[in-house]
Design an enzyme around this catalytic site. Structure first.
Site: not given
Ligand code: NAP
Length: 449
Positions: A130, A170
């Site tokens: 990561k 991510d």
């Molecule tokens: P993303 O597109 O950047 O979206 C993140 C979302 O979570 C946004 O709505 C953001 O709101 C909110 N958020 C982020 N940090 C926050 C915080 N500290 N408090 C409250 N809300 C928060 O990211 P993503 O890819 O969807 O990832 C979301 C989660 O899924 C993470 O835990 C990531 O590790 C996990 N994940 C992602 C993938 C993937 O393929 N992308 C795969 C496995 C797991 P704001 O815009 O207001 O910051």
């Protein structure tokens, strides 16, 4: 309040605390895995002799570096970036890059550690890693994002390779950022090495269904958990935290399977729309205009926006935390259970605190941990690598079918492993043990390296 560790594992955990001071998220992730490994050491004492657990808890390599860049006004900024290459027993290090101001070594290590077991669960040949940076992309122009990505890659490129380490997206890293990072990698190395990044654009080596994969996969997993209890998603009311990549496509698949998502959020507030979240409006606001979720009420005047609201207080049958770590605590878990929630599946990584997990388990509701429930993203990344290696490009339907089969398999493996170790329905134990066994067997076969 966390579950107790087997006495053989206590000194191992103490050593992790001692060697990694101040990295509380990493400690939490290690504890959660160690809690479930006691029975494994009884069945496989050789893993204790070979110090497999101690070796798994120590990353193979950790890279920390400076990322200097200039903003549009010419001011210089300095960020710190990380890549933790945790375990390559099953394949090249694989795991996303996170850009968020909260990023420090402890967060990247927790994510990298979880990634080892998640990737093993997919059954595909990928190790765990990561990376990320404390860079905050919010409010930055495209040019600033590009300069930051290029500066980061000017150092990181030397550690990557399709057979070495393969990043993806991510939090804060989507198709745009991957384009800039891949472009700089290509420029420096003079190689069109498609398999060095996943989550690429469809015109230049990306896989269909990769954008959707994590959210879709989480919903497929939820559906399987409900099916195992003779139920389904059809007609269920769902609440999804976040409104980023994972949340958006979790909402899409819920609606396709007959459920209704009535609330979602961002870091500033929550939207409740009893008619069901309008996905077209959500995508327009978040993916195209890159605005705050509050803008949703400009389109749907009868929806409610609550600044700083708690999404877990919205009554639902199914809860899908898809934002970030530790976003769902014991009090939230209690509220969900009291409101009649019957299933929780984690699209995000480690979104439920240890106390929250215990509450779900005590209430005997379906609880799918992130390692299993959100593995569809990295699984489809591995499918992207397969397509790159064979210079092929599969259809959306075929790729989605493969994703669904993988999620069904992950569910089955977790379910059966939990039952084998006397903990039927405990997907935490099932996921940790199933993933651990695959990695531990490979590490044993490869000797002390
Ligand atoms: P993303 O597109 O950047 O979206 C993140 C979302 O979570 C946004 O709505 C953001 O709101 C909110 N958020 C982020 N940090 C926050 C915080 N500290 N408090 C409250 N809300 C928060 O990211 P993503 O890819 O969807 O990832 C979301 C989660 O899924 C993470 O835990 C990531 O590790 C996990 N994940 C992602 C993938 C993937 O393929 N992308 C795969 C496995 C797991 P704001 O815009 O207001 O910051």
């Amino acid at each position: 309040m966390t579950a107790k560790l087997d006495e053989k594992l206590v000194p191992i955990y103490q050593d992790v605390l001692h060697r990694n001071p101040g990295e509380k998220e990493f400690h939490q992730a290690v504890h959660e895995v160690l809690e479930t490994l006691g029975p494994v050491l009884v069945k496989y004492p050789e893993f204790a002799d070979k110090k497999i657990i101690q070796r798994i808890c120590e990353p193979e390599r950790q890279i920390i570096f400076r990322v200097p860049w200039q903003d549009d006004q010419g001011e210089i900024h300095i960020n710190r970036a990380f890549r933790v290459e945790f375990n390559s027993a099953l394949g090249p290090y694989k795991g996303g890059m996170r850009f968020h101001p909260s990023v420090y070594l402890g967060i990247i290590k927790f994510l990298g550690f979880e990634q080892i077991f998640k990737n093993a669960l997919t059954g595909l040949p990928i190790g765990g890693g990561k990376g990320g940076s404390d860079f905050d992309p919010k409010g930055r122009s495209d040019d600033e994002i590009m300069r930051f990505c290029q500066s980061l890659m000017t150092e990181l490129y030397r550690h990557l390779g399709e057979y070495t380490d393969v990043p993806a997206g991510d939090i804060g890293v989507g198709g745009r950022e991957i384009g800039y990072m891949f472009g700089q990698y290509k420029r420096i190395t003079n190689r069109y090495e498609s398999g060095v990044f996943t989550g690429k654009g469809l015109d230049w080596g990306g896989s269909r269904a990769r954008t959707e994969a994590t959210g879709y996969g989480t919903v497929f997993f939820t559906h399987e958990m409900l099916k195992a209890r003779g139920d389904s998603l059809d007609g269920k009311t769902v609440v999804v935290s976040g409104s980023g990549n994972v949340a958006t496509y979790a909402i899409e698949k819920c609606h396709e399977l007959g459920a209704k998502v009535i609330a979602c959020s961002d870091s500033q507030g929550i939207i409740v729309d009893e008619k069901g979240i309008d996905l077209k409006a959500l995508k327009q606001i978040k993916e195209i205009e890159r605005r705050r979720i509050s803008a949703y009420t400009e389109i749907h005047k009868d929806a409610k926006y609550v600044e700083g609201g708690n999404i877990w207080s919205v009554p639902c049958d199914v809860a899908l935390p898809c934002a970030t770590q530790n976003e769902l605590n014991a009090s939230d878990a209690k509220t969900l259970v009291e409101n009649g929630c019957i299933a929780v599946a984690e699209g995000a990584n480690m979104p439920t605190t240890p106390e929250g997990i215990l509450l779900f388990q005590d209430a005997k509701i379906c609880y799918g941990p992130g390692k299993a429930a959100n593995a569809g993203g990295v699984a489809t990344s591995a499918l992207e690598m397969q397509q790159n290696a064979s210079r092929d490009s599969w259809t959306f339907d075929y790729t989605q079918k493969r994703l669904e089969e993988i999620m069904i398999d992950i569910h089955k493996n977790c379910y059966e492993t939990a039952a084998e170790f006397g903990a039927e329905g405990n997907y935490v134990l099932g996921a940790n043990v199933n993933g651990f066994l695959r990695v531990a067997k490979a590490m044993t076969a490869m000797g002390v390296i």
